[in-house]
Design a protein around this motif. Structure first.
Motif, PDB file in Angstrom:
ATOM      1  N   VAL A  40       8.866   4.104  -6.965  1.00 48.66           N
ATOM      2  CA  VAL A  40       9.235   4.176  -5.674  1.00 48.66           C
ATOM      3  C   VAL A  40       7.888   3.359  -4.782  1.00 48.66           C
ATOM      4  N   VAL A  41       8.588   2.236  -3.911  1.00 48.11           N
ATOM      5  CA  VAL A  41       7.591   1.632  -3.263  1.00 48.11           C
ATOM      6  C   VAL A  41       7.807   2.003  -1.673  1.00 48.11           C
ATOM      7  N   ILE A  42       6.316   2.353  -1.141  1.00 40.87           N
ATOM      8  CA  ILE A  42       6.164   2.774   0.426  1.00 40.87           C
ATOM      9  C   ILE A  42       5.699   1.460   0.887  1.00 40.87           C
ATOM     10  N   THR A  43       6.360   1.191   2.006  1.00 47.15           N
ATOM     11  CA  THR A  43       5.808  -0.031   2.812  1.00 47.15           C
ATOM     12  C   THR A  43       5.633   0.418   4.032  1.00 47.15           C
ATOM     13  N   HIS A  44       4.592  -0.200   4.704  1.00 51.58           N
ATOM     14  CA  HIS A  44       4.089   0.040   6.130  1.00 51.58           C
ATOM     15  C   HIS A  44       3.969  -1.441   7.014  1.00 51.58           C
ATOM     16  N   ARG A  45       5.096  -1.550   7.953  1.00 55.28           N
ATOM     17  CA  ARG A  45       5.296  -2.764   8.718  1.00 55.28           C
ATOM     18  C   ARG A  45       5.600  -3.847   7.659  1.00 55.28           C
ATOM     19  N   GLY A  46       6.397  -3.707   6.490  1.00 57.49           N
ATOM     20  CA  GLY A  46       6.405  -4.717   5.844  1.00 57.49           C
ATOM     21  C   GLY A  46       5.695  -5.262   4.439  1.00 57.49           C
ATOM     22  N   ARG A  47       4.626  -4.422   4.512  1.00 53.76           N
ATOM     23  CA  ARG A  47       3.527  -4.413   3.474  1.00 53.76           C
ATOM     24  C   ARG A  47       3.631  -3.266   2.424  1.00 53.76           C
ATOM     25  N   ALA A  48       3.400  -3.728   1.490  1.00 58.54           N
ATOM     26  CA  ALA A  48       3.306  -2.471   0.392  1.00 58.54           C
ATOM     27  C   ALA A  48       2.011  -1.704   0.561  1.00 58.54           C
ATOM     28  N   ALA A  49       2.304  -0.286   0.555  1.00 59.81           N
ATOM     29  CA  ALA A  49       1.123   0.552   0.991  1.00 59.81           C
ATOM     30  C   ALA A  49       0.974   1.435  -0.332  1.00 59.81           C
ATOM     31  N   ALA A  50       1.941   1.673  -1.116  1.00 57.48           N
ATOM     32  CA  ALA A  50       1.791   2.706  -2.009  1.00 57.48           C
ATOM     33  C   ALA A  50       2.822   2.322  -3.057  1.00 57.48           C
ATOM     34  N   THR A  51       2.721   2.387  -4.507  1.00 55.50           N
ATOM     35  CA  THR A  51       3.609   2.297  -5.555  1.00 55.50           C
ATOM     36  C   THR A  51       3.591   3.612  -6.494  1.00 55.50           C
ATOM     37  N   LEU A  52       4.723   4.330  -6.350  1.00 57.68           N
ATOM     38  CA  LEU A  52       4.696   5.672  -6.930  1.00 57.68           C
ATOM     39  C   LEU A  52       5.583   5.549  -8.249  1.00 57.68           C
ATOM     40  N   ARG A  53       5.225   6.406  -9.424  1.00 59.51           N
ATOM     41  CA  ARG A  53       5.911   6.174 -10.687  1.00 59.51           C
ATOM     42  C   ARG A  53       6.049   7.604 -11.317  1.00 59.51           C
ATOM     43  N   GLY A  54       7.194   7.913 -12.170  1.00 60.67           N
ATOM     44  CA  GLY A  54       7.177   8.992 -12.713  1.00 60.67           C
ATOM     45  C   GLY A  54       7.079  10.241 -12.194  1.00 60.67           C
ATOM     46  N   GLY A  55       6.452  11.224 -12.340  1.00 55.43           N
ATOM     47  CA  GLY A  55       6.720  12.584 -11.522  1.00 55.43           C
ATOM     48  C   GLY A  55       6.200  12.418 -10.190  1.00 55.43           C
ATOM     49  N   ARG A  56       5.171  11.483  -9.993  1.00 55.74           N
ATOM     50  CA  ARG A  56       4.796  11.537  -8.377  1.00 55.74           C
ATOM     51  C   ARG A  56       5.831  11.163  -7.766  1.00 55.74           C
ATOM     52  N   ALA A  57       6.730   9.967  -8.190  1.00 56.01           N
ATOM     53  CA  ALA A  57       7.759   9.399  -7.397  1.00 56.01           C
ATOM     54  C   ALA A  57       8.772  10.481  -7.197  1.00 56.01           C
ATOM     55  N   GLY A  58       9.187  11.203  -8.181  1.00 54.25           N
ATOM     56  CA  GLY A  58      10.053  12.547  -8.073  1.00 54.25           C
ATOM     57  C   GLY A  58       9.708  13.409  -6.844  1.00 54.25           C
ATOM     58  N   LYS A  59       8.044  13.861  -7.017  1.00 52.77           N
ATOM     59  CA  LYS A  59       7.589  14.556  -6.042  1.00 52.77           C
ATOM     60  C   LYS A  59       7.954  14.188  -4.687  1.00 52.77           C
ATOM     61  N   PHE A  60       7.731  12.785  -4.594  1.00 57.33           N
ATOM     62  CA  PHE A  60       7.717  12.236  -3.289  1.00 57.33           C
ATOM     63  C   PHE A  60       9.159  12.535  -2.692  1.00 57.33           C
ATOM     64  N   LEU A  61       9.934  11.869  -3.584  1.00 62.00           N
ATOM     65  CA  LEU A  61      11.522  11.748  -3.103  1.00 62.00           C
ATOM     66  C   LEU A  61      11.901  13.118  -2.678  1.00 62.00           C
ATOM     67  N   ALA A  62      11.586  14.317  -3.304  1.00 62.68           N
ATOM     68  CA  ALA A  62      11.987  15.559  -2.800  1.00 62.68           C
ATOM     69  C   ALA A  62      11.568  16.015  -1.692  1.00 62.68           C
TER      70      ALA A  62
END
Length: 73
Positions: free
Chosen positions: A17-39
């Motif tokens: 999961v890639v989180i962007t802020h005003r078009g620029r990448a702010a964070a990249t989440l992988r694995g369990g963290r990505a799942g927790k974020f999506l939930a």
């Protein structure tokens, strides 16, 4: 306090999961963290959740920075 704006996210097929802020990448989440974020983003205010996960949340200087002559438009 105003609500954070300008955040968006994209979930990729490999579980990233890639989180962007005003078009620029702010964070990249992988694995369990990505799942927790999506939930969490599905169950709450998406803008606040993304601001918290990227660390761009309540620094306390937003008002003074906005009023600085350099930042006036």
């Amino acid at each position: 306090m105003s609500r954070p704006q300008g955040f968006s996210y994209a979930a990729h097929g490999d579980g990233t999961v890639v989180i962007t802020h005003r078009g620029r990448a702010a964070a990249t989440l992988r694995g369990g963290r990505a799942g927790k974020f999506l939930a969490e983003v599905e169950s709450g205010d998406a803008q606040l959740v993304m601001a918290r996960w990227t660390g761009s949340y309540k620094f306390g200087n937003e008002r003074t920075a906005r009023d600085h002559p350099r930042n006036r438009r």
